[in-house]
Design an enzyme around this catalytic site. Sequence first.
Site, PDB file in Angstrom:
ATOM      1  N   ARG A  51       0.816  -1.209   0.000  1.00  0.00           N
ATOM      2  CA  ARG A  51       0.000   0.000   0.000  1.00  0.00           C
ATOM      3  C   ARG A  51       0.853   1.263   0.000  1.00  0.00           C
ATOM      4  NH1 ARG A  51      -0.188  -4.741   1.370  1.00  0.00           N
ATOM      5  NH2 ARG A  51       0.193  -4.280   3.572  1.00  0.00           N
ATOM      6  N   CYS A  85      -5.101  -3.055   8.516  1.00  0.00           N
ATOM      7  CA  CYS A  85      -4.029  -2.358   7.804  1.00  0.00           C
ATOM      8  C   CYS A  85      -4.432  -0.898   7.717  1.00  0.00           C
ATOM      9  CB  CYS A  85      -3.804  -2.929   6.408  1.00  0.00           C
ATOM     10  SG  CYS A  85      -2.556  -2.016   5.449  1.00  0.00           S
ATOM     11  N   THR A  87      -2.793   1.669   6.396  1.00  0.00           N
ATOM     12  CA  THR A  87      -2.502   2.298   5.106  1.00  0.00           C
ATOM     13  C   THR A  87      -3.554   1.946   4.071  1.00  0.00           C
ATOM     14  OG1 THR A  87      -0.176   2.000   5.690  1.00  0.00           O
ATOM     15  CG2 THR A  87      -0.644   2.764   3.475  1.00  0.00           C
ATOM     16  N   THR A 129       3.166   3.819   8.900  1.00  0.00           N
ATOM     17  CA  THR A 129       3.945   3.728   7.671  1.00  0.00           C
ATOM     18  C   THR A 129       4.067   5.100   7.026  1.00  0.00           C
ATOM     19  OG1 THR A 129       2.047   3.362   6.225  1.00  0.00           O
ATOM     20  CG2 THR A 129       3.036   1.397   7.232  1.00  0.00           C
ATOM     21  N   LYS A 168       7.229  -7.689   9.785  1.00  0.00           N
ATOM     22  CA  LYS A 168       6.733  -8.405   8.610  1.00  0.00           C
ATOM     23  C   LYS A 168       7.634  -9.591   8.261  1.00  0.00           C
ATOM     24  CE  LYS A 168       4.113  -4.669   6.407  1.00  0.00           C
ATOM     25  NZ  LYS A 168       2.827  -5.379   6.343  1.00  0.00           N
ATOM     26  N   CYS A 199       0.175   1.572  12.855  1.00  0.00           N
ATOM     27  CA  CYS A 199       0.461   0.518  11.884  1.00  0.00           C
ATOM     28  C   CYS A 199       0.245  -0.782  12.630  1.00  0.00           C
ATOM     29  CB  CYS A 199       1.891   0.606  11.358  1.00  0.00           C
ATOM     30  SG  CYS A 199       2.367  -0.829  10.359  1.00  0.00           S
TER      31      CYS A 199
END
Length: 251
Positions: A51, A85, A87, A129, A168, A199
């Site tokens: 994203r 999420c 973003t 992010t 991640k 985030c």
Amino acid sequence: MANSRVVGILGGMGPLATADLYRKIIEFTPAHRDQDHLHVIIDADPTVPDRTEALLRGGEDPTPWLVAGGRRLRAAGAAFIVMPCNTAHAFLPRVQPLVEIPFVSMIAEAAREAARRVSPGAPVGILATSGTVAAALYQHELDRLGLRPIVPDRAEQAAVETAINLVKAGEVGPAATDQVLIAARALERDGAAALIAACTELPIVLRQDDVAVPLIDATAELARAAVTAATRGDPVDTAAPAEGDRHAADS
């Protein structure tokens, strides 16, 4: 849980964040046996394009993946969708009209919790992010609630991105925590009265004990809202950003 609405989780962005949301939904559900828990359907597609890459660097648009996942959840019987999420919320103006069941807004829920925890006009730090920061998702919502959003500088933001990428990659130890704390402590020095872990990877490695001001876990606030929407039938507040906001981040 009898008579509750089915929760749809549109996940995979990333997998650990999706699991964290589901765990928190379970923890926040008032249950004493299996049958007291909510019916939850998870569509976790880790192939959704990045994203932040889409927002900042002309990467592949994730909208078709988000629409497809939302439609799968709708077809499976979900009454509404939660998306772990932050973003990806920048793309909701395009996604929501094509899915037909509502999304609960993580942005709105976390910002409201921040407003409950600090005084009117107080500065609130955003740990997110680069895509979420550039799209101004939290800045707009905090402004709307009468709070003053503050964000890390470039070097501190790079440390946040490093922490996110470590999570991640499955690295959830002190190395990731130390990176996000570079930005968190700088925001505290800049006067932040609260911080938002904005985030979904960050609450996995950042805890309230790590910082000196209230820490708002956006994933936890989304989980609470999902339980409420499923059990009480409360209206779902999407509070999606305007389409123009997303395009502004593209430029």
